[in-house]
Structure formats: structure tokens, C-alpha cells
Scaffold this motif. Structure first.
Motif, PDB file in Angstrom:
ATOM      1  N   LYS A 131       0.863  -1.175   0.000  1.00 37.82           N
ATOM      2  CA  LYS A 131       0.000   0.000   0.000  1.00 37.82           C
ATOM      3  C   LYS A 131       0.904   1.230   0.000  1.00 37.82           C
ATOM      4  CE  LYS A 131      -3.500   2.400   2.717  1.00 37.82           C
ATOM      5  NZ  LYS A 131      -4.080   2.535   4.055  1.00 37.82           N
ATOM      6  N   THR A 175       1.500  -4.994   2.982  1.00 35.39           N
ATOM      7  CA  THR A 175       0.147  -5.371   3.415  1.00 35.39           C
ATOM      8  C   THR A 175      -0.109  -6.862   3.236  1.00 35.39           C
ATOM      9  OG1 THR A 175      -0.619  -4.700   1.223  1.00 35.39           O
ATOM     10  CG2 THR A 175      -0.915  -3.127   2.998  1.00 35.39           C
ATOM     11  N   THR A 216       3.792   0.358   2.584  1.00 43.97           N
ATOM     12  CA  THR A 216       3.570  -0.632   3.640  1.00 43.97           C
ATOM     13  C   THR A 216       3.397  -2.025   3.042  1.00 43.97           C
ATOM     14  OG1 THR A 216       2.446   1.072   4.922  1.00 43.97           O
ATOM     15  CG2 THR A 216       2.062  -1.201   5.603  1.00 43.97           C
TER      16      THR A 216
END
Lengths: 752, 93
Positions: free
Chosen positions: A465, A492, A490
Motif C-alpha cells: 500500500k 500489506t 507498507t
């Protein structure tokens, strides 16, 4: 069928015939009285049956055309060439609506001029999300309905990539004149069953399908080989062959490329070939890197052509496309003057011309390999990694630059008696219409595509993300305030993922666009791109990496300057997928101070943006003066914080400058002015820490404080250094910075 | 007399042996370079009556090469070796 002239041998050759003079050039077509004329099939070509299914159309044999009053002329000049989308309307932007839809459309129309292949190919590239489509359509009808009014229909026969970018089955290309005689509008309509009709207004770009540059270098013991050939210099030739002097570039121009010769060629000393005087592929590759002015090891429409004495293989090697090693193939070719191509047959009528013809033919042949053309007898060869781009048949008897003259029935004599100094239709279709990466030098590996790759699926794996955020409470920026944004990527997924920890920071892996209101989308190009050794680290599920960038200014100028709303969206290239961010909408408030308006014209310059990004640039004197003015006259504003930090930057250390001294350049270290730098930076960073952290963003702000603490510490002002770190830690805590980062700052403060 | 054996089309990581009068004189791997249509050139010094063989062990192919001409062209087509002796030096571009 033949439209060629038979020129007496005694006629002196002209330099390459102009297009219009050449009998193979189709400058016009015209419609018949039934108003149902259709396109002329291409010349059958030197290889066989040509292109089936296209009824012939009559070319205009001679000009001028009689203009008979009262009878509407149905004359259409040539339309073959490259077109691009006339305008790309930006999509309507708004919060949450992606602003990135940068799409390029290139259309190649191939229905007249030299060796028409009766094809229309379309290339669509969408930058983000990254996607492409390529299609080739066979022309089924070509009507000239009036003076420069042309309608060409085609049926799509080949597709590669993402069909959704340009769905449909049939094409209609229309070229029409406006008030004048020449064409003024070009339109492409794509239709299909169950798909919406799409209309593309086009601009004519060039009569050529692509531009290409050749750089010809010669080793000084290769003789002085001519790169031209006078077509009537040898008596063994087709009777219809026009009498002219061919060059490397005009052979490729007739193949559809705007070929030019680089002016940067230079003689190469023979010592470069090593002690043995012959060349290995590796030595040529090294020479290419050294001597070729355009060497870049990346896909580009440029090619290095080397004339050398002999290859390590020996006299039996006349030339080679040697660049099939490394990541970028097909960038260099070589022709060997001390090789069998000098061996004119015993008793040949003109051995000098024979040699020159072989030399010329060899050069074009090797260059053809750089366009990813296989030998005529290898067209159908397939295997892992080297399938033909479309099913092809071997053509061992083809009269092509890509065949071996001495291997056809009847040998070289038979070959040249019927050789028109051109490529076959199949070769031209590939060069002009195949997906460009198959053809472009430095792109697809040698002999690979030539093959048909499976369409690349768009991969959106959901593993990451990407967030674009301002790292402040609101998205409002003051006038003159540089907009710094933070990127956060990130993991995820549920698995640890390996990625380069500099991915978001180095400027080389992200793409970012800025759109003013709902207007034009502009690409942001970082003013600093850092090349570093890739260092992959594991990112645990839920963990993130960060980067920060000043996005107001780009290499192309300021993207965020005027008051108003802006949309910002980023993507990060993860090699196997492009991860897209949210759209960040920011507002730049109008100026509330007349002083700001006065300074603005001097402030929104390229030099000021560089001085801001580089934390000062003493050589950019005017820009530095402007920043001093901002710092002095607009105290307490975010813009003044940035300005003061940049003004102070060079004073923090002995700033090195390149100065002319006694006629030569020398590096001179300036004097640091730590006290003044500290004064300025303290005002910018510490007087109002929350406001400063807002405008710089966390990463830049806390790094700046660390730098300031280091400078103070090195100057023996430990207490002040500790005070800076203490303020930094306090601000971090109040802004919920990650514990890990706070702990690092605390450790640093402790060690001061 | 030196005979040049030109291994040309059809080879892809092919193990090969060159035998002269029954003795293996060279073992090598053959891969055709498509831009030349040639994989390797091997020179063999032969006298009258010398027997030269090319062996592709992985294919169980063992074939005699005539040494009556200065050059011998060898290709692999449809799983078989085609051998063409010639006095004309094969040229590659």
C-alpha cells in the motif's frame, strides 16, 4: 507489374534519387469513377506472393494530373507515416479520482510511399497504471473519394498487451483536406461488436515510422571503406534497377525509418584491437562503450556501426552483429574489410564494384540484425526464448539484405541479378509494425521476438500500500511555501517482502504527478536522483518504509506556485508491478502579504528551487539573495523557514567551490560560519517546532535537526547540541513518531 | 592437409566430439549463433586415409566426415547431421 525504369548503363549515377523520382515510391493514389477504388496491393516484394486479399488500386503514373473543369478530381497524396494523438484531454480530477491517465497513442499508417505493406498499427501506452497495447490491422479497403480525401479501412489481425486499452475489431483511418489543398485533419475510428466506438483525432508526425541514428566509426587499419554503393557500377543487376548512389541511411529510409548518420564518428586507432590486430566480440563491445558517442546501454533508436580489419574468427567472417551479450542487445554491428567479402569471383566483370557491393550489402545486413531481423533461412526458427514474432516461413531464396547471396540457387550471381536492394515484405512488416521493443536497438534480446510474447498481465498483487501524505494536520499550504510530501509504502501481505530500502527516497523509482485543479497533469521530475547500490532488506508484514520529497518544483519548473487546489498522486515501480498511491489534495492559500507578491517573481525560478532542494547553492547568487530576502522580510512564515535553512546550509561546513585560479580550476573550501548558520537554522527549525515540522515533513525536519546537532557538537557546543536533540525528541513524541525513531534520537542525544 | 569443419545450423548446447582415426581429439559444446548461422569451426590435420568422425553422444549420432575437400559444412536438421564438403570457404555475415 513492374513500374521500374531501365536506365542505360552509361548514365552517370545520381546521388540517391529523391522519393518522388524513384519508381518504387508511391506519392499519390486516385479514385476511380465508380467511387469505389481500393488500395493498391504493395509490390509483391522479392520473396513471393506478397499480401493477399487486397485488390489493386491504380497509382498515378505521371504528373501533372490534368485538371478537367467540372470533373471532381479524386487524387490523394501519400498518407503513410507516423501519427500521434492530437490532444490528450486530462481526466477530470478530484479527491479520490485518479489524476494519472497519461496515455500516448501512436498510429503507423503504411499504405503508400516505399514498399507499402497495407497495414495500420497502433501502439497505446498508458503510464500509470502501466499498461500497453499494440495492434496491427490489415488494410481491406483504401478509397480516394476526392482531392485529398482518403478513407482506409482495416481489420485487426494482431494484438499484444492489454486489449482493454483499445478494444475493437475494425479501423477506419480518414485523412481530409480543409480549406487548402493538403491534408489538414486525420482521424482514426475503432469499432467492434459490443465495444464503444472510439474516435482518435491525430496529428501527422512524420512520413517515417520511427527515427534512427547510425554512428559509423572506422578503425584506421580497415582502409577507408565507402558506405555508399552506385547501383549501376556492377553490370550484374536487375535491368530495372534505378541508377543512383545508395547510402546506408537511404536504404533504411526506404524501409520506413528516418535514418540519419551521426556527425560524431571518429577514426579508431588500430591498437584498440589488441596485440593480435583482430577483434573479438568482447573487444568490440568495449570499443562500442568507449568510442560510440551515444552508448547508453538502454533501449534507444541508435546503432553503432564499426568498420574494422578482421575478426578473431578469421577471414571467413565478413561482419557480425556482435552485441548479444549483457542486458541490452543489438546496439552494435561490425563489418570486416579484410575478409571473404573482398573475394570477387575469378573473371568477374568489375571486381572493384563487386567488392563495394558486398561491403555495402554486408553493412546493411549487419544493421538489419540490429533491427532484430533474422537470416532469411532462419525465419521459422523457434525454441525457448527465440520464437518468431508471428508464424513465419523460411525464405531461403529471398532476394533480401538478410539472405546470403552465395547460398541461393545459382549462387551470388543469380542473387544480384535479381536483387533490388531492399528488404522483403515480411521484414518490412516486422520493422515497421511489430511491437517496437522487438525492433528497437538495446531492447528485446537478439532473436527473441522476432517472437511473440504472451501479453503481460497487469499485476496488482495487493502486497503493498502506497500512501502520499502531508504529515500535518491540514492540507493547506501558505503562499510561497514549498510543498513537501511524505511517501509511505507498507507491506500489506502476510509474508515478509524484500525491497530496496531507498526505494522511496532516491528519486529513481517513483513517479509522481501534480494536477492543478482539474487542469493539466504535469509530471514531477526530482531535482536530485541518487544512484546507490541496491540494498534489499526484509520488510515484515505491516512494516513501512518512507521517503520525503519537495514536490512544488520539478526539473521542468514549479508545479505548485499559484494559489488554488492541487491533486498529487504517486506510483512506485516495484519491477513486477506499479503500486499506486491515494490522491492527495492540497490547497495553496492566496497571499496575504504584499511583500510576498513582490518577491514571488524572483522566487518561482528554477535556481531558487534548486537552492531549496540542495539546502543552499552559493553559486546561484541571485537565488540565494532571493532566499535571504524571504528569510528576512517574511519572518515566521513557512517559506521563511525553508529559505533560512537553505541560506544557512552552506555555512554549516567548509563549503567546497570550484574556482578558477591562475587559469585553471581548483577546489576551494570556503569558511564555515557556524554561528550564523546556527542562528538562522535555530530560527527556522526550533523557534516554532510544530510549525516547522509541519512544513518540512518529519523526515526532512528531524534529519535537519540531527545535522544541526552534529555541527554544534563538532564545534564544541555540546550543551547546545543536546538542546537541539532534546527539542527534536520532544517534538517527535508530540507528533506520535515511531518509537524506534525516537529511541534512535535518544541514543544519539545520550552519546553527544 | 588442414580440413576445416564448420558446424553451422541447428545446434543448441549440443555436446560434440571430434574423432580422428578412432581417438577423441576434442570435446566441445555447440550452439549456433543465429546472427552468423555458425556454431564453431574446428581444424583437423589429416593425411590420406585419415578417418574423421563427428559424434553427438547425447543423440547417439556418430557420423564420418569426408576429408576430400578443404571445408566441410555440418548442420543438425531434424535430428540428423547433414554434411556438405566444399572447396569454397564458407563465409558468414
Amino acid at each position: 507489374m513492374s513500374r521500374k525504369n531501365s536506365t542505360p548503363e552509361t548514365t552517370a549515377p545520381t546521388p540517391a534519387l529523391s522519393d518522388e523520382q524513384h519508381p518504387d515510391y508511391q506519392a499519390y493514389v486516385y479514385g476511380d469513377d465508380e467511387d469505389d477504388s481500393v488500395a493498391e496491393a504493395g509490390d509483391l516484394g522479392p520473396d513471393g506472393p506478397g499480401l493477399p486479399g487486397i485488390p489493386p488500386l491504380n497509382p498515378i503514373p505521371d504528373l501533372p494530373i490534368p485538371n478537367i473543369p467540372g470533373i471532381p478530381l479524386k487524387i490523394c497524396s501519400a498518407v503513410s507515416g507516423r501519427y500521434k494523438l492530437k490532444t490528450v484531454l486530462p481526466p477530470i480530477g478530484g479527491p479520490g479520482i485518479p489524476i494519472l491517465n497519461l496515455t500516448t497513442v501512436t498510429v503507423r499508417v503504411d499504405v503508400d510511399r516505399f514498399y507499402p505493406q497495407k497495414r495500420i498499427s497502433i501502439e497505446v501506452t498508458r503510464l500509470l497504471p502501466r499498461s500497453m497495447a499494440h495492434l496491427i490491422a490489415n488494410v481491406t479497403s483504401d478509397k480516394c473519394t476526392g482531392l485529398n480525401r482518403r478513407k482506409i479501412q482495416a481489420t485487426i489481425a494482431y494484438r499484444e498487451g492489454n486489449n482493454a486499452l483499445i478494444p475493437g475489431e475494425k479501423l477506419l483511418f480518414e485523412a481530409s483536406r480543409g480549406l487548402g489543398v493538403g491534408y489538414s485533419t486525420y482521424k482514426l475510428t475503432v469499432t467492434g461488436t459490443g465495444t464503444p466506438t472510439r474516435v482518435y483525432n491525430l496529428d501527422f508526425v512524420s512520413q517515417y515510422f520511427d527515427d534512427v541514428e547510425f554512428e559509423v566509426d572506422k578503425v584506421d587499419n580497415a582502409g577507408n571503406p565507402s558506405t555508399d554503393y552506385s547501383t549501376h557500377s556492377h553490370p550484374n543487376r536487375p535491368a530495372s534497377l534505378p541508377n543512383e548512389v545508395l547510402s546506408l541511411e537511404n536504404v533504411y529510409k526506404r524501409a520506413g525509418f528516418n535514418a540519419t548518420i551521426s556527425p560524431n564518428s571518429a577514426p579508431i586507432p588500430a591498437t584498440g584491437a589488441g596485440a593480435n590486430g583482430t577483434w573479438s566480440d568482447s573487444e568490440m563491445h568495449n570499443a562500442m562503450q568507449t568510442y560510440w558517442s551515444r552508448f547508453a546501454n538502454k533501449p534507444q533508436w541508435v546503432l553503432w556501426v564499426l568498420f574494422a580489419n578482421q575478426h578473431d574468427t578469421g577471414y571467413g567472417l565478413g561482419g557480425v552483429m556482435f552485441d548479444d551479450i549483457g542486458p541490452n542487445h543489438r546496439q552494435g554491428t561490425a563489418i570486416f574489410t579484410n575478409s571473404f567479402i573482398q573475394d570477387a569471383p575469378a573473371g568477374d566483370a568489375n571486381p572493384v564494384a563487386w567488392r563495394q557491393r558486398m561491403l555495402f550489402w554486408t553493412a546493411i545486413h549487419e544493421m538489419g540484425h540490429a533491427f532484430n531481423l533474422a537470416h532469411s533461412w532462419q525465419k521459422a526458427l523457434s525454441g525457448p526464448g527465440y520464437n518468431p514474432w508471428i508464424p513465419l516461413l523460411n525464405q531461403p531464396e529471398a532476394r533480401s539484405f538478410m539472405n546470403y547471396p552465395y547460398n541461393v540457387s545459382g549462387g551470388q550471381s543469380s542473387f544480384f541479378s535479381n536483387f533490388d536492394f531492399r528488404f522483403t515484405n515480411e521484414e518490412l512488416q516486422f520493422m515497421r509494425h511489430a511491437p517496437r521493443r522487438f525492433v528497437q536497438m538495446g531492447n528485446e534480446n537478439w532473436f527473441s521476438n522476432h517472437g511473440f510474447e504472451a501479453p503481460q498481465p497487469e499485476l496488482f498483487t495487493g502486497r503493498y500500500k502506497l500512501e502520499v501524505r502531508p504529515n500535518r494536520e491540514n492540507n493547506t499550504y501558505s503562499f510561497l511555501e514549498p510543498v513537501s510530501i511524505e511517501l509511505k509504502l507498507t507491506n500489506t501481505s502476510t509474508e515478509p517482502l524484500a525491497l530496496d530500502e531507498h526505494l522511496l527516497q532516491d528519486g529513481g523509482h517513483i513517479v509522481l504527478f501534480v494536477q492543478k485543479d482539474s487542469g493539466t497533469v504535469r509530471k514531477w521530475e526530482p531535482l536530485i536522483v541518487r544512484c546507490h547500490q541496491e540494498h534489499k532488506s526484509m520488510l515484515a508484514p505491516g512494516e513501512s518504509i518512507y521517503g520525503t520529497h519537495l514536490v512544488s518544483a520539478s526539473t521542468s519548473g514549479w508545479l505548485i506556485d499559484e494559489p488554488g487546489f492541487y491533486n498529487i498522486q504517486a506510483g512506485v515501480d516495484m519491477l513486477d508491478e506499479v503500486v499506486m498511491s491515494n490522491v492527495l489534495r492540497v490547497f495553496v492559500a492566496p497571499s496575504t502579504d504584499t511583500e510576498e507578491n513582490k518577491i514571488a517573481p524572483d522566487y518561482f525560478t528554477e535556481d531558487v528551487s534548486r537552492a531549496l532542494v540542495f539546502d543552499g547553492a552559493p553559486e546561484l547568487g541571485k537565488a540565494m539573495d532571493t532566499l535571504k530576502e524571504v528569510a528576512d522580510k517574511l519572518p515566521g512564515t513557512p517559506a521563511s523557514f525553508h529559505a533560512a535553512k537553505a541560506v544557512a546550509g552552506p555555512m554549516l561546513k567548509q563549503y567546497k567551490r570550484l574556482e578558477e585560479k591562475d587559469g585553471s580550476l581548483a577546489v576551494v573550501a570556503g569558511k564555515a560560519d557556524v554561528d550564523e548558520a546556527v542562528r538562522l537554522q535555530t530560527a527556522a527549525l526550533l523557534d516554532e517546532p510544530q510549525k516547522a515540522a509541519d512544513t518540512f515533513g518529519h523526515i526532512d525536519y528531524f534529519q535537519s535537526l540531527e545535522t544541526l546537532a552534529d555541527v554544534l557538537n563538532e564545534s564544541g557546543k555540546k550543551a547546545e547540541a543536546k538542546k537541539v536533540m532534546s527539542s527534536s525528541i520532544s517534538t517527535m513524541k508530540s507528533r506520535n513518531v515511531l518509537d524506534e525513531v525516537i529511541q534512535q534520537a535518544e541514543a544519539k542525544a545520550k552519546n553527544l | 592437409m588442414i580440413v576445416e569443419i564448420h558446424f553451422q545450423e541447428g545446434f543448441s548446447n549440443e555436446k560434440a566430439q571430434l574423432l580422428v582415426d578412432g581417438d577423441v581429439v576434442e570435446e566441445f559444446s555447440l550452439s549456433t549463433r543465429f546472427q552468423l548461422g555458425m556454431a564453431a569451426i574446428k581444424k583437423v590435420d589429416v593425411a590420406s586415409g585419415t578417418k574423421v568422425r563427428v559424434v553427438l553422444p547425447d543423440r547417439n549420432i556418430r557420423q564420418q566426415v569426408p576429408v576430400s575437400h578443404r571445408y566441410v559444412k555440418v548442420s543438425l536438421e531434424d535430428g540428423k547431421l547433414t554434411i556438405s564438403p566444399t572447396d569454397q570457404m564458407p563465409g558468414y555475415v
